[in-house]
Design a protein around this motif. Structure first.
Motif: not given
Length: 456
Positions: A159-164
């Motif tokens: 997910t974008r949140a995980g990557t960020d």
């Protein structure tokens, strides 16, 4: 539906009965015309809760006619639609993005944003049931071996949140995601569900937080093993004790806040499937395995109900306190318990599976049948030590490789795809069935002092 309902129904039946053109653009144009006519009538007339019985029957007939047309369209054009949305498979779209893009790119194929916005403000019992149309679309995509596999693999991307948040997690070893907290302790990532106000009953926000936490655990090279456990509760009956999960938040479902795409499909295709199959960081055309996999430990100190019990079936090692129990009250709630129908029979046998899912049986950790569910049963004060031992023994490269092969044998991808295709529609239908709407209202309005108060 207003005074023009009879003519609207007749017109829609006439349109929907016509043969669909063979070419996608012309077929999409016919579908769009029928869907617009339906939505204009629905949005112009009284909301569902204020309709007369005659208007409700007419609305149901009109919606059924358009759904039949959508079904006919999808039977012929699903793969072409998917290819246009994903650039012939060159773009990896998550399910929510896929549904959103299809809504805009192919008007009429799915309920419009205007209708979905109106639905979002309504109680579950007062909705049009537009998510049934989303279920039709997802069933068609997953039902095709080619597009279904592509979508499931796309959902394994971080997910974008995980990557960020990954740099922060690697630097500090902890991230607070609200209803979920993740902390690296040695080589273990401890994912703790911490929503004490609802005994860790899941809603859309908790599902999103869980997937972020799973991404972080899988992407951090400093983590060798994931651990999932419930946090300490403030509920009078469980004050000071850990609770794994009370399942789906039925209060939120009654309020209309549990989504088909984000919650009921997203949790199965998202974080639970990542626990089983790993995360795909996007390595391009590398010859190495596509996904990063790690072993997972689950620990149940008191109980795991509904969705909590479903989650247990994804772990490699399960630990329970002797006074803990699991249950899947699917028949009582009226909904389908995720992928438990696919997995429980494999580990506990078909008779136990039917007793738990259809009969509502609780399985206590101290029972003989619990040996099919839990690897280690200890006294309540021994769970911490059992978790530490499991982490130490599972943190091994050889374990990771053998686990990958075990998962391939025990959780083959094709049966999962086929199951989720049918689940997409069946669960959508259950969300709007009269018995479910009645039960969620009853659970919500009746004050309960025990663990299932408002949850399931």
């Amino acid at each position: 539906m207003g005074p023009h309902t009879p003519s609207t129904v007749r017109a829609l039946n006439e349109i929907c009965a016509l043969p669909l053109p063979s070419r996608l653009p012309e077929a999409a144009h016919v579908l769009d015309g029928a869907a617009k006519q339906l939505e204009e009538a629905l949005l112009a007339g009284p909301p569902p809760a204020e309709r007369t019985q005659e208007e409700r029957v007419s609305a149901a007939e009109a919606k059924d006619a358009v759904r039949t047309l959508r079904h006919r369209f999808l039977a012929r054009h699903t793969e072409q639609v998917y290819d246009e949305l994903t650039g012939a498979g060159t773009r990896r779209l998550r399910l929510d993005r896929l549904v959103g893009d299809a809504t805009l790119r192919f008007p009429g194929l799915l309920p419009s944003r205007e209708l979905m916005d109106a639905e979002s403000t309504r109680m579950q019992a007062d909705k049009e049931g537009a998510e049934i149309d989303q279920g039709l679309f997802v069933r068609a995509v997953l039902g095709s071996p080619r597009t279904g596999r592509h979508l499931i693999e796309s959902m394994l991307r971080p997910t974008r949140a995980g990557t960020d948040l990954l740099p922060e997690f690697r630097r500090t070893g902890t991230v607070d995601l609200g209803p979920v907290r993740i902390e690296r302790v040695g080589r273990a990532a401890h994912v703790t569900m911490c929503a004490p106000d609802r005994l860790n009953a899941e809603d859309d926000a908790q599902v999103a937080a869980m997937e972020t936490a799973v991404d972080l655990a899988l992407l951090d090279p400093g983590v060798g093993v994931g651990v999932v456990r419930g946090g300490t509760m403030t509920h009078p009956r469980y004050r000071g004790r850990r609770v794994f999960s009370a399942g789906i938040n039925l209060k939120e479902l009654h309020r209309g806040g549990i989504s088909l795409v984000g919650f009921l499909l997203g949790r199965e295709l998202g974080y639970i499937n990542k626990i089983i199959r790993g995360v795909d960081p996007g390595g391009g055309e590398s010859w190495r395995p596509r996904t990063v996999q790690k072993p997972w430990v689950g620990a149940v100190d008191t109980f795991a109900i509904g969705g909590g019990a479903q989650l247990l079936l994804a772990f490699d090692r399960l630990i329970a306190g002797r006074d803990a129990y699991v249950s899947l009250p699917a028949a009582q709630e009226g909904i389908v318990p995720g992928a438990a129908n696919l997995r429980l029979g494999r580990v506990a046998g078909p008779r136990v599976s039917r007793e738990v899912i259809l009969w509502g049986r609780r399985v206590w950790a101290s029972e003989a049948d619990a040996s099919h569910l839990f690897d280690t049963v200890v006294e309540p004060d021994g769970v911490d030590a059992a978790v530490e031992e499991a982490v130490e023994r599972l943190d091994s490269p050889a374990v990771v490789t053998n686990r990958r092969m075990l998962q391939l044998a025990e959780h083959p991808p094709e049966p999962f795809r086929e199951y989720m295709a049918e689940f997409a529609l069946q669960q959508a239908l259950r969300l709007y069935s009269e018995d479910v709407l009645h039960k969620t209202g009853r659970f919500t309005t009746r004050a309960r002092a025990d663990e299932s108060g408002g949850q399931g």
